[in-house]
Design a protein around this motif. Structure first.
Motif, PDB file in Angstrom:
ATOM      1  N   UNK A  97     -27.080  68.921 -11.311  1.00 26.04           N
ATOM      2  CA  UNK A  97     -28.382  68.635 -11.905  1.00 26.04           C
ATOM      3  C   UNK A  97     -28.399  69.218 -13.314  1.00 26.04           C
ATOM      4  N   UNK A  98     -28.867  68.424 -14.268  1.00 23.26           N
ATOM      5  CA  UNK A  98     -29.043  68.896 -15.640  1.00 23.26           C
ATOM      6  C   UNK A  98     -30.517  68.756 -15.989  1.00 23.26           C
ATOM      7  N   UNK A  99     -31.130  69.864 -16.351  1.00 26.53           N
ATOM      8  CA  UNK A  99     -32.531  69.874 -16.766  1.00 26.53           C
ATOM      9  C   UNK A  99     -32.599  70.013 -18.285  1.00 26.53           C
ATOM     10  N   UNK A 100     -33.410  69.174 -18.935  1.00 29.13           N
ATOM     11  CA  UNK A 100     -33.690  69.312 -20.367  1.00 29.13           C
ATOM     12  C   UNK A 100     -35.209  69.229 -20.508  1.00 29.13           C
ATOM     13  N   UNK A 101     -35.836  70.365 -20.808  1.00 28.12           N
ATOM     14  CA  UNK A 101     -37.295  70.464 -20.728  1.00 28.12           C
ATOM     15  C   UNK A 101     -37.882  70.903 -22.065  1.00 28.12           C
ATOM     16  N   UNK A 102     -38.890  70.178 -22.536  1.00 30.64           N
ATOM     17  CA  UNK A 102     -39.643  70.571 -23.719  1.00 30.64           C
ATOM     18  C   UNK A 102     -41.091  70.849 -23.353  1.00 30.64           C
ATOM     19  N   UNK A 103     -41.484  72.106 -23.391  1.00 31.67           N
ATOM     20  CA  UNK A 103     -42.874  72.492 -23.084  1.00 31.67           C
ATOM     21  C   UNK A 103     -43.624  72.578 -24.409  1.00 31.67           C
ATOM     22  N   UNK A 104     -44.258  71.457 -24.785  1.00 24.04           N
ATOM     23  CA  UNK A 104     -44.891  71.349 -26.094  1.00 24.04           C
ATOM     24  C   UNK A 104     -46.406  71.219 -25.987  1.00 24.04           C
ATOM     25  N   UNK A 105     -46.977  71.757 -24.922  1.00 22.08           N
ATOM     26  CA  UNK A 105     -48.418  71.655 -24.700  1.00 22.08           C
ATOM     27  C   UNK A 105     -49.211  72.497 -25.701  1.00 22.08           C
TER      28      UNK A 105
ATOM     29  N   UNK B 185     -35.949  62.400 -31.423  1.00 21.38           N
ATOM     30  CA  UNK B 185     -36.686  62.357 -32.691  1.00 21.38           C
ATOM     31  C   UNK B 185     -38.139  62.721 -32.488  1.00 21.38           C
ATOM     32  N   UNK B 186     -38.720  62.222 -31.379  1.00 18.72           N
ATOM     33  CA  UNK B 186     -40.115  62.528 -31.090  1.00 18.72           C
ATOM     34  C   UNK B 186     -40.317  64.018 -30.867  1.00 18.72           C
ATOM     35  N   UNK B 187     -39.374  64.653 -30.155  1.00 20.69           N
ATOM     36  CA  UNK B 187     -39.481  66.087 -29.925  1.00 20.69           C
ATOM     37  C   UNK B 187     -39.401  66.847 -31.239  1.00 20.69           C
ATOM     38  N   UNK B 188     -38.545  66.364 -32.156  1.00 23.85           N
ATOM     39  CA  UNK B 188     -38.465  66.988 -33.472  1.00 23.85           C
ATOM     40  C   UNK B 188     -39.792  66.922 -34.210  1.00 23.85           C
ATOM     41  N   UNK B 189     -40.471  65.780 -34.100  1.00 22.08           N
ATOM     42  CA  UNK B 189     -41.788  65.623 -34.740  1.00 22.08           C
ATOM     43  C   UNK B 189     -42.811  66.566 -34.099  1.00 22.08           C
ATOM     44  N   UNK B 190     -42.734  66.715 -32.777  1.00 21.07           N
ATOM     45  CA  UNK B 190     -43.669  67.609 -32.081  1.00 21.07           C
ATOM     46  C   UNK B 190     -43.443  69.064 -32.509  1.00 21.07           C
ATOM     47  N   UNK B 191     -42.187  69.426 -32.690  1.00 31.21           N
ATOM     48  CA  UNK B 191     -41.879  70.785 -33.151  1.00 31.21           C
ATOM     49  C   UNK B 191     -42.493  71.021 -34.524  1.00 31.21           C
ATOM     50  N   UNK B 192     -42.313  70.053 -35.417  1.00 37.29           N
ATOM     51  CA  UNK B 192     -42.871  70.197 -36.766  1.00 37.29           C
ATOM     52  C   UNK B 192     -44.379  70.304 -36.723  1.00 37.29           C
ATOM     53  N   UNK B 193     -45.004  69.463 -35.890  1.00 39.24           N
ATOM     54  CA  UNK B 193     -46.463  69.449 -35.804  1.00 39.24           C
ATOM     55  C   UNK B 193     -46.986  70.775 -35.273  1.00 39.24           C
ATOM     56  N   UNK B 194     -46.341  71.304 -34.233  1.00 37.02           N
ATOM     57  CA  UNK B 194     -46.828  72.525 -33.633  1.00 37.02           C
ATOM     58  C   UNK B 194     -46.639  73.742 -34.529  1.00 37.02           C
ATOM     59  N   UNK B 195     -45.554  73.696 -35.311  1.00 39.36           N
ATOM     60  CA  UNK B 195     -45.261  74.834 -36.170  1.00 39.36           C
ATOM     61  C   UNK B 195     -45.879  74.705 -37.546  1.00 39.36           C
ATOM     62  N   UNK B 196     -46.529  73.566 -37.791  1.00 42.21           N
ATOM     63  CA  UNK B 196     -47.223  73.387 -39.051  1.00 42.21           C
ATOM     64  C   UNK B 196     -46.308  73.297 -40.242  1.00 42.21           C
ATOM     65  N   UNK B 197     -45.071  72.811 -39.984  1.00 41.35           N
ATOM     66  CA  UNK B 197     -44.117  72.712 -41.093  1.00 41.35           C
ATOM     67  C   UNK B 197     -44.319  71.436 -41.872  1.00 41.35           C
TER      68      UNK B 197
END
Length: 437
Positions: A258-266, A425-437
Motif C-alpha cells: 500500500x502506498x499512501x500519498x496524503x495532502x491535508x490542506x484544510x 499541480x493543483x496541490x502546488x497551487x493549494x500550497x501557495x494559496x495557504x502560505x500566501x506566497x
C-alpha cells in the motif's frame, strides 16, 4: 454530554431512511447498532488535542442528491479537479456532492476486465455479497464514537473492486464536494484489490460556500490481497467552517503493498489517522503526508504502521508547515508485534514553523515487541534556516522567494509523488494559496 446533542438522527428516522434507499436488512441493522453505540462510546483520545472542544454536533441531514447531466454544472474549482489527460474528462470518475453520488463513469475496458467502480450505495444493491464481506472489517464501528456514528450515517461513497491479476493502467478518480452545510457529508471509501492486482486511486475533498458549520466524518478501508499493489492519493481542501475527521486504514496480506500519498490542506480543524496493518509476510507500506496549518487551525495527524508479517516493511515521511497561530500534533507510530521477525520500520516527521505564534509537535513512536527487527525514526521542529535564506539571497534571490523555495523543497518529497500531474499541480497551487506566497 447527552445523546441528544451527539446523535444527528433518531433510530426511527435512520431505519426509515435506510429502507427508503433500498438497503439490505443487514445494513439497516448495522446502522441501527452503530447509532446505539455512538450514544455510549467515548470520543477518541488524541495526543495533546482536546477534540471534545471542537464542533462535533453539525453533521447535517441526509439529502437526496440530484444527478448531474454534465460536469459543467459543477463549481469552477471542482471542474479543475476532474480534468483528464488532454481534453475532456477522465473516463473513470465518480463525483459525490453533499450526501450522494451525482456522477459516475467507468471505461468499457475496465468493465470488461471485471473492475467495479461505482458508488458504495449502488454496490450495496448490485454487489451486495462483496460489500458485506469487507464493509467495516478494517475499521470497526465500535472503536469510538466517531466510527460508530460513521457506520450509522455514512452515505454516497466509493466501491472499487479489482479482480485477480488485473492491472489498472490509468488512475481512477473521485471528487467529494460539499456546498450545502445542511446536508450530511460522510462518505465511505471501500477498495478491494484481489491477488496480484494493481490500481491507483486518487480523490479530492472540496467545500464551497462556507455558510454554516459542518463535520466531514469519513472512513477509508483498503483491502490488499496477496501480491496486490494499491496506490491511494488524497487531497483534502475543506473550508474553515468544516471540521474534517478521517480514518484511513489498509489491511495488507502476503507480499502486498500500500502506498499512501496524503495532502491535508484544510482550513478548519482536522483529525486524520492513516494506518497500514501489515498482516502478511513480505507486506509493505509507504506513507507520505503533508499538511499546512494557517490562522488558528488545530491539526492532529497520525501515520501508523502495525507489523504482524515477517519481513514486512514500512516507510513514513510527514512534512508539516505551520503559520499564524496554527498548531499541529504530528504522530508517527511504528508497532512491531511479537513474531514479526526481520520486519523493518522507518519514519521521519518534520515540522516547519513560519511564525512565532505557530506550534508544531513531532512525536515519533516505536513500539517493538520482537528482537529480530530493524527500526528507526527522525523528528525535527524548527523555523526556516536563516543561513539557507542568506545563501539564496547572496545569489540575487529576494528574501520572499528564498523562503518560498525553502518551503517547497521541504514539501517536495511528498508533492513530487502525486501520481497525476493535474493533481500535483493543483496541490502546488493549494500550497501557495495557504502560505500566501
Amino acid at each position: 454530554m447527552s445523546t441528544q446533542t451527539v446523535l444527528p438522527i433518531d433510530h426511527a428516522g435512520l431505519v426509515e431512511l435506510s429502507k427508503a434507499r433500498r438497503e439490505p436488512e443487514w445494513m439497516t441493522a448495522l446502522r441501527a447498532e452503530g447509532l446505539q453505540l455512538a450514544g455510549s462510546l467515548e470520543l477518541p483520545k488524541l495526543e495533546k488535542t482536546r477534540i471534545d472542544r471542537w464542533n462535533l454536533q453539525s453533521f447535517g441531514q441526509y439529502k437526496t442528491a440530484e444527478a448531474l447531466s454534465s460536469l459543467e454544472q459543477l463549481p469552477e474549482a471542482a471542474k479543475l479537479l476532474v480534468t483528464g489527460e488532454g481534453e475532456g474528462h477522465p473516463s473513470n470518475l465518480l463525483v459525490q456532492r453533499n450526501s450522494g453520488v451525482v456522477y459516475h463513469s467507468i471505461s468499457e475496458e475496465l468493465s470488461k476486465q471485471g473492475v467495479i467502480f461505482t458508488s458504495l450505495e449502488d454496490a450495496l444493491i448490485h454487489h451486495e455479497d462483496l460489500v458485506r464481506q469487507h464493509f467495516l472489517n478494517v475499521v470497526s464501528k465500535d472503536e469510538n464514537r466517531l466510527t460508530a456514528l460513521h457506520s450509522a450515517i455514512w452515505s454516497g461513497g466509493v466501491f472499487l473492486y479489482v479482480p485477480k491479476n488485473v492491472e489498472v493502467a490509468v488512475p481512477v478518480q473521485a471528487l467529494f464536494l460539499s456546498d450545502d452545510a445542511d446536508a450530511s457529508f460522510s462518505p465511505h471509501v471501500l477498495i478491494v484489490a484481489e491477488q496480484h492486482s494493481k490500481v491507483t486511486y486518487v480523490d479530492n475533498y472540496l467545500s464551497e460556500g462556507g455558510a454554516g458549520e459542518l463535520i466531514q466524518n469519513g472512513v477509508v478501508e483498503v483491502v490488499v490481497k496477496a501480491g496486490a499493489k494499491v496506490t491511494f492519493a488524497s487531497v483534502h481542501n475543506l473550508g474553515s467552517s468544516v471540521t474534517d475527521l478521517t480514518y484511513r486504514r489498509a489491511l495488507v496480506e502476503n507480499d502486498g503493498g500500500i502506498e499512501w500519498i496524503i495532502g491535508e490542506m484544510n482550513y478548519g480543524n482536522a483529525m486524520s489517522e492513516t494506518t497500514s496493518i501489515l498482516k502478511g509476510n513480505g507486506s509493505t507500506s509507504d506513507a507520505k503526508v503533508i499538511c499546512i496549518g494557517t490562522n488558528d487551525q488545530k491539526l492532529n495527524v497520525t501515520t501508523r504502521a502495525v507489523h504482524f508479517g515477517k519481513s514486512s516493511d514500512s516507510q513514513m515521511i510527514t512534512r508539516a508547515v505551520m503559520r499564524d497561530e496554527a498548531t499541529a500534533i504530528i504522530n508517527g507510530i511504528t508497532k512491531i508485534e511479537k513474531g514479526a521477525t526481520k520486519a523493518n520500520g522507518e519514519q521521519t516527521e518534520k515540522v516547519l514553523m513560519l511564525s512565532p505564534k505557530s506550534r508544531g509537535d513531532a512525536n515519533p513512536i516505536l513500539l517493538i515487541d520482537e528482537d529480530d527487527v530493524t527500526a528507526g525514526h527522525a523528528a525535527s521542529v524548527g523555523q526556516v534556516n536563516p543561513e539557507q535564506v542568506y545563501y539564496l539571497m547572496s545569489r540575487g534571490i529576494s528574501r520572499e522567494e528564498a523562503q518560498r523555495l525553502i518551503i517547497y523543497g521541504f514539501l517536495a518529497p511528498v508533492v513530487s509523488e502525486i501520481p497525476l500531474e493535474a493533481i500535483q499541480s493543483q496541490l502546488g497551487l493549494l500550497v501557495e494559496r495557504k502560505l500566501g506566497q
